[in-house]
Design an enzyme around this catalytic site. Structure first.
Site, short mmCIF file in Angstrom:
data_model
loop_
_atom_site.label_atom_id
_atom_site.label_comp_id
_atom_site.label_asym_id
_atom_site.label_seq_id
_atom_site.Cartn_x
_atom_site.Cartn_y
_atom_site.Cartn_z
CG HIS A 162 -2.04 -1.01 1.13
ND1 HIS A 162 -2.56 -1.47 -0.06
CD2 HIS A 162 -2.72 -1.67 2.12
CE1 HIS A 162 -3.52 -2.36 0.20
NE2 HIS A 162 -3.63 -2.49 1.50
CG HIS A 164 -7.75 -0.43 2.53
ND1 HIS A 164 -8.46 -1.15 3.46
CD2 HIS A 164 -6.70 -1.22 2.16
CE1 HIS A 164 -7.87 -2.32 3.66
NE2 HIS A 164 -6.80 -2.39 2.87
CD GLU A 214 -8.38 -3.36 -0.23
OE1 GLU A 214 -7.24 -2.95 -0.50
OE2 GLU A 214 -8.59 -4.34 0.51
#
Length: 400
Positions: free
Chosen positions: A158, A230, A362
């Site tokens: 991420h 997210h 996501e």
């Protein structure tokens, strides 16, 4: 509703002058809200309003802002410029009762607490430059190897140690729309990525109870890009202790198989006849204990190929009657069943986030695509523009 959705000090602004200027920026000093004052922007054209209020200071001393979008149906979405993060989504159940259906906090302090930092759940944030994992934190473009920050064992997750979820984005309301546009310029070399990447994320709340997220990015060097939101959802809004009773349908015949570190092996396996199969409606908890690793955290390959706008998922929560549909231009969707929530985080309204309390859907390109030549490419070249759109649409059903 949670008390955070009400403030005593309101300053009403007409947008007659501001809309003409293209934004709220540039309004007279007399319209500037003092530190603890909320600013409300209203357009007579669509009778939608955008509110702004202080959300707290970062540990580095930067001020942050909370923006509130409200549509004609009374649905409300709150977003902060810290991480371009969705903090709250108020939407009705089948009886019309409004409640918050995402996991988040009442103030910035929650997103910077030791418990949150240790757990790293990325509640509601934009993650990037690369959402999901890149194996061993490295990849090669045009024969040159790049090494990224590793923050998930030996892998990159991420965006790294300080990804897009941990920076303060520029933000402004979009003139004439019920929307906020966020912008972040990531310098060349940040977290190890090549090129200066300019990203914009625009959140729009429609009168059809849709949260529309438009992503764009440009670069001056070839670089991987995979932006996503997210958010964790619980459509029962705290009425149930977890989200395992939610009924999920995924428009995906295959998923990308992963190893123990959740890195794709390269195989795209058919879901039919397995615990991974959500091609027909299934309760999230029906087979979750049979999934290796303690729950779902897998990228599903959407059945409709290409960049066209398509339905990726539908979620129905029987207790409240709430329904959420996910539509996207992306080729994949990561379904995560909140396996690592452990009760150490207390969120908005005092909710304790236990295991499986929320789930994430996501929309994305596939994990580790820079190292997987058979996957759709995530490399953005100079002169090209990265574009992606995802919609989360909320409604209700009457049946129990």
């Amino acid at each position: 509703m949670n008390k955070k959705h009400f403030r005593n000090r309101l300053l009403l602004l007409t947008l007659a002058s501001c809309v003409g200027a293209g934004s709220l920026v540039g309004c007279s000093d007399q319209q500037t809200a003092e530190e603890n004052t909320e600013v409300t922007a209203t357009t007579d054209k669509n009778q939608m309003e955008i509110k702004q209020e202080p959300f707290g200071k970062t540990k580095e001393g930067e001020e942050t802002t909370l923006y509130t979008l409200t549509n004609e149906q009374g649905m409300q979405v709150q977003i902060t410029n810290y991480g371009a993060t969705i903090t709250s989504v108020l939407t009705p159940d089948r009886e019309g009762k409004m409640a918050d259906v995402v996991l988040g906090f009442d103030s910035l302090a929650g997103y910077q607490s030791p418990e949150y930092i240790k757990s790293g759940p990325y509640f509601g944030a934009i993650v990037g430059r690369y959402g999901n994992r890149i194996a061993k934190g490295k990849f090669t473009i045009d024969g040159q190897e790049y090494k990224l920050a590793t923050n998930n064992g030996e892998n990159h997750l991420h965006g790294g140690v300080k990804g897009y979820d941990k920076v303060v984005w520029e933000a402004e309301p979009v003139s004439g729309e019920n929307a906020i546009r966020f912008k972040y310029v990531s310098p060349d070399g940040e977290e190890g990525y090549p090129g200066t990447l300019t990203s914009t994320v625009t959140y729009t709340l429609t009168n059809d109870n849709e949260i529309k997220i438009d992503y764009e990015a440009t670069t001056d060097k070839a670089t991987p890009v995979n932006l996503t939101n997210h958010s964790y959802f619980n459509l029962a809004a705290g009425e149930e202790k977890d989200a395992l009773g939610h009924v999920l349908t995924l428009n995906a015949d295959k998923y990308t198989v992963v190893d123990e570190a959740l890195i794709p092996t390269g195989e795209q396996r058919n879901v039919k006849g397995t615990v991974m199969d959500f091609t027909t409606p299934q309760a999230i908890g029906a087979r979750v204990k049979q999934v290796e690793g303690g729950g779902y955290d897998h990228n599903y390959v959407l059945s409709e190929s290409g960049d066209g706008f398509k339905k990726a998922a539908t979620v129905y929560e029987p207790t409240s009657g709430r329904v959420m549909e996910v539509l996207t231009t992306e080729p994949g969707i990561q379904f995560y069943s909140g396996n690592f929530l452990d009760g150490t985080i207390t969120g908005a309204g005092g909710s304790k986030y236990e295991k499986h309390y929320g789930f994430a859907l996501e929309t994305q390109h596939f994990p580790d695509s820079p190292n997987q030549p058979e996957f759709p490419s995530t490399i953005l070249e100079p002169g090209d523009t990265y574009k992606s759109t995802t919609v989360y649409k909320f409604s209700t059903r009457n049946e129990q």
